[in-house]
Write a protein that holds these residues in place. Structure first.
Motif, short mmCIF file in Angstrom:
data_model
loop_
_atom_site.label_atom_id
_atom_site.label_comp_id
_atom_site.label_asym_id
_atom_site.label_seq_id
_atom_site.Cartn_x
_atom_site.Cartn_y
_atom_site.Cartn_z
N LEU A 25 0.93 -1.12 -0.03
CA LEU A 25 -0.04 -0.11 0.13
C LEU A 25 0.88 1.24 0.01
O LEU A 25 1.76 1.50 0.85
CB LEU A 25 -0.81 0.05 1.34
CG LEU A 25 -1.75 1.20 1.39
CD1 LEU A 25 -2.79 1.45 0.34
CD2 LEU A 25 -2.39 1.33 2.84
N SER A 26 0.56 1.98 -0.82
CA SER A 26 1.48 3.52 -1.04
C SER A 26 0.34 4.64 -0.93
O SER A 26 -0.64 4.58 -1.91
CB SER A 26 2.05 3.47 -2.44
OG SER A 26 2.79 4.77 -2.37
N ASP A 76 1.79 10.64 3.90
CA ASP A 76 2.68 9.70 3.28
C ASP A 76 2.72 8.45 4.08
O ASP A 76 3.45 8.44 5.38
CB ASP A 76 3.92 10.49 3.18
CG ASP A 76 3.82 11.74 2.07
OD1 ASP A 76 3.40 11.56 1.02
OD2 ASP A 76 4.15 12.87 2.52
N LEU A 77 2.43 7.29 3.50
CA LEU A 77 2.69 6.21 4.21
C LEU A 77 2.87 5.17 3.09
O LEU A 77 2.16 5.11 2.02
CB LEU A 77 1.84 5.63 5.02
CG LEU A 77 0.35 5.61 4.90
CD1 LEU A 77 0.02 4.18 4.75
CD2 LEU A 77 -0.80 5.99 5.82
N GLU A 78 3.70 4.03 3.50
CA GLU A 78 3.90 2.78 2.41
C GLU A 78 3.93 1.59 3.65
O GLU A 78 4.65 1.87 4.56
CB GLU A 78 4.96 3.08 1.64
CG GLU A 78 4.73 4.14 0.72
CD GLU A 78 5.76 4.01 -0.42
OE1 GLU A 78 6.34 3.12 -0.67
OE2 GLU A 78 5.92 5.19 -0.97
N ARG A 96 -4.96 16.14 -3.82
CA ARG A 96 -3.84 15.74 -4.56
C ARG A 96 -3.52 14.64 -4.13
O ARG A 96 -3.39 14.16 -3.20
CB ARG A 96 -2.75 16.83 -4.35
CG ARG A 96 -3.13 18.46 -4.96
CD ARG A 96 -2.19 19.35 -4.50
NE ARG A 96 -2.25 19.65 -3.01
CZ ARG A 96 -3.34 20.31 -2.59
NH1 ARG A 96 -4.40 20.70 -3.45
NH2 ARG A 96 -3.27 20.74 -1.31
N GLY A 97 -2.49 13.79 -4.96
CA GLY A 97 -1.75 12.61 -4.51
C GLY A 97 -2.14 11.36 -5.11
O GLY A 97 -3.08 11.35 -6.20
N SER A 98 -1.90 10.34 -4.75
CA SER A 98 -2.11 9.00 -5.11
C SER A 98 -2.41 8.01 -4.04
O SER A 98 -1.58 7.96 -2.97
CB SER A 98 -1.23 8.58 -6.08
OG SER A 98 -0.03 8.53 -5.85
N ILE A 99 -3.06 7.05 -4.33
CA ILE A 99 -3.40 5.82 -3.31
C ILE A 99 -3.01 4.58 -4.40
O ILE A 99 -4.01 4.37 -5.23
CB ILE A 99 -4.64 6.02 -2.57
CG1 ILE A 99 -4.66 7.05 -1.79
CG2 ILE A 99 -4.67 4.47 -1.79
CD1 ILE A 99 -5.98 7.37 -1.28
N VAL A 100 -2.26 3.74 -4.30
CA VAL A 100 -2.09 2.33 -4.80
C VAL A 100 -2.02 1.27 -3.97
O VAL A 100 -1.33 1.12 -2.94
CB VAL A 100 -0.71 2.47 -5.64
CG1 VAL A 100 -0.70 1.32 -6.57
CG2 VAL A 100 -0.57 3.70 -6.53
N LEU A 101 -2.75 0.09 -4.15
CA LEU A 101 -3.02 -1.02 -3.30
C LEU A 101 -2.76 -2.08 -4.27
O LEU A 101 -3.10 -2.51 -5.15
CB LEU A 101 -4.53 -1.07 -2.82
CG LEU A 101 -4.63 -2.39 -2.12
CD1 LEU A 101 -3.80 -2.39 -0.72
CD2 LEU A 101 -6.09 -2.43 -1.48
N LEU A 127 -6.19 3.03 -6.83
CA LEU A 127 -7.39 3.43 -6.21
C LEU A 127 -7.71 4.86 -6.41
O LEU A 127 -8.79 5.14 -6.76
CB LEU A 127 -7.42 3.00 -4.62
CG LEU A 127 -6.84 1.76 -4.42
CD1 LEU A 127 -7.13 1.63 -2.72
CD2 LEU A 127 -7.85 0.66 -5.16
N PHE A 128 -6.67 5.76 -6.49
CA PHE A 128 -6.88 7.12 -6.32
C PHE A 128 -5.56 7.69 -7.04
O PHE A 128 -4.63 7.48 -6.53
CB PHE A 128 -7.20 7.82 -5.36
CG PHE A 128 -7.41 9.47 -5.26
CD1 PHE A 128 -8.62 9.96 -5.69
CD2 PHE A 128 -6.27 10.14 -4.93
CE1 PHE A 128 -8.20 11.49 -5.78
CE2 PHE A 128 -5.99 11.52 -5.13
CZ PHE A 128 -7.28 12.25 -5.21
N ASP A 129 -5.71 8.61 -8.02
CA ASP A 129 -4.57 9.47 -8.59
C ASP A 129 -5.31 10.67 -9.28
O ASP A 129 -6.10 10.77 -10.05
CB ASP A 129 -3.69 8.67 -9.90
CG ASP A 129 -2.59 9.29 -10.03
OD1 ASP A 129 -2.44 10.47 -10.16
OD2 ASP A 129 -1.47 8.61 -10.16
N ALA A 130 -4.74 11.87 -8.63
CA ALA A 130 -5.61 13.11 -8.73
C ALA A 130 -5.19 13.72 -10.17
O ALA A 130 -5.78 14.00 -10.92
CB ALA A 130 -5.23 14.15 -7.70
N ALA A 131 -3.65 13.45 -10.60
CA ALA A 131 -3.37 13.94 -11.83
C ALA A 131 -3.84 13.17 -12.93
O ALA A 131 -3.77 13.74 -13.76
CB ALA A 131 -1.66 13.71 -11.71
#
Length: 189
Positions: A3-4, A19-21, A52-57, A62-66
């Motif tokens: 998870l990022s 910010d966590l991983e 803003r930012g991103s969430i990757v599982l 899962l989410f990427d604003a850009a």
């Protein structure tokens, strides 16, 4: 499991930056009251949307604003346990758990998974009880069963022990660690 999370959200006078991983196991998010712990979990679950930012599982964005990606909560395969457990007072234990499987149409599959989580959380004798008839520990186990019946990739628990007395809290912490080891799920507290 990986998870990022790298997100930001402007909330009036408060600016959240998380910010966590993690690559699995049990992960704790610590901080003072009002610092954004619950809000961060809600962003991961898709209940709230970062600016803003991103969430990757597990390599799935899962989410990427850009890039304009924002999967719905139902698409994320993330289980989220609210602080108050959010059990439906008009439903018995059986229906509360089964509502977590509302998309599963195969009755045999629904029953098999219901039986599995009921046994895992020792809820077999409580299936016809309503939430007001349950102890705090029982209510928490029902809420966890409702989440785990869907077999999420990630389990997030928002202050899951805050409403429990010290003895029940200790027992539930031990139970959750046993479940995490058995199911090999990543858990964020």
């Amino acid at each position: 499991m990986s998870l990022s999370v790298h997100i930001e959200k402007d909330l009036g006078d408060f600016h959240l930056r998380a910010d966590l991983e993690t690559t699995g196991g049990v992960f704790g998010v610590l901080g003072a009251s009002g610092c954004g712990k619950s809000y961060t979990l809600k962003c991961i679950a898709g209940i709230e949307t970062p600016d803003r930012g991103s969430i990757v599982l597990d390599g799935v964005t899962l989410f990427d604003a850009a890039k304009g990606v924002n999967l719905r909560p139902q698409q994320r395969q993330v289980g989220y346990l609210f602080q108050n457990y959010a059990l439906f007072p008009n439903m018995n234990v059986r229906k509360n758990i089964l509502c977590g499987m509302h998309r599963e149409r195969n009755r045999a599959q629904r029953q098999r998974r219901l039986d599995e989580v009921a046994a895992m959380f020792q809820l077999e004798g409580l299936m016809e009880h309503r939430p007001y008839q349950l102890s705090g520990g029982q209510a928490q186990r029902v809420a966890l069963a409702r989440i785990l019946v869907n077999q999420p990739r990630l389990l997030m628990l928002d202050e899951p022990f805050s409403a429990l007395d010290p003895l029940v809290r200790r027992d539930m912490q031990f139970e959750l660690l046993q479940i995490q080891r058995k199911l090999q799920k990543t858990v964020i507290f």
